[in-house]
Motif scaffolding. Sequence first.
Motif: not given
Length: 274
Positions: A87, A89, A94, A98, A191
């Motif tokens: 991920l 971000a 986020a 997520q 994100a």
Amino acid sequence: MTTWFITGASSGFGRELTEQLLRRGDRVAATARRPELLEDLRADADGRLWTSALDVAVTADVGTVVDRAFAHFGRIDVVVNNAGYGLFAAAEEATAEQIHRSIATNLMGPIDVVRAALPHLRRQSGGRIVQVSSAGGQVAFPGLGYYHATKWGIEGFCESVAAEVEPFGIGVTIVEPGMTPTGFLRAMDVAEPMEDYERGAFGAHRRAMLSGDVQGPNDAGAIAAAMITSADDPQAPLRLPLGVDTFDDLHAAYSTRLRQLEAMRDVARSVRAR
């Protein structure tokens, strides 16, 4: 012949491990969210490949699949936690979904696999747990805070478990690969950017990370081979750094932390009870 259990076996290091292990004659219980992607390996496996669907983020499924794999082969020597979720971000960017997915896949999932495997490993008086972490389990970069949170967390968990299970003949190895062209970056969740974070150094860092130009200096096949060699060694280290960038990044991080700690020596000792 060694028997392995691998999560996230359909791509990246998991796929490399599965292919190399089958070529050398080992048995593999390979799990993935899409196990059909492993079917091309079955014809040449001579019954040594067992597959199952498994999303490690689904806690209720982990124990069932682990138990089925041990029942199928009778014994599993090496349990590899490889499944992961990336991920990118800033902390504010986020979504809750997520964040929870990151924790469920990279932290709770591996914990659940270890907890499900340990009763089997204790009963058979030995085995090894291999946790695929990252150089990001000891260093941190902007935009990857949630990934780092899970990797730092799983490393602490594994270090504690290693001391608990050593009397049972069970070893633990934390693998810390560097940046490697496995497709992980391309599959990374991103994100929705906030305008404030699009400017300046962080914005430039985001654009570089997501450009597709960042590949890394390491070879996935060589990393998988080094993991196998380590697992074969009864004296395997607790941490296995794999990557030119890994060594340099960790060396710099450890050196900086040590300098910072030494600078705080007097402050740390100033709170002694009198």
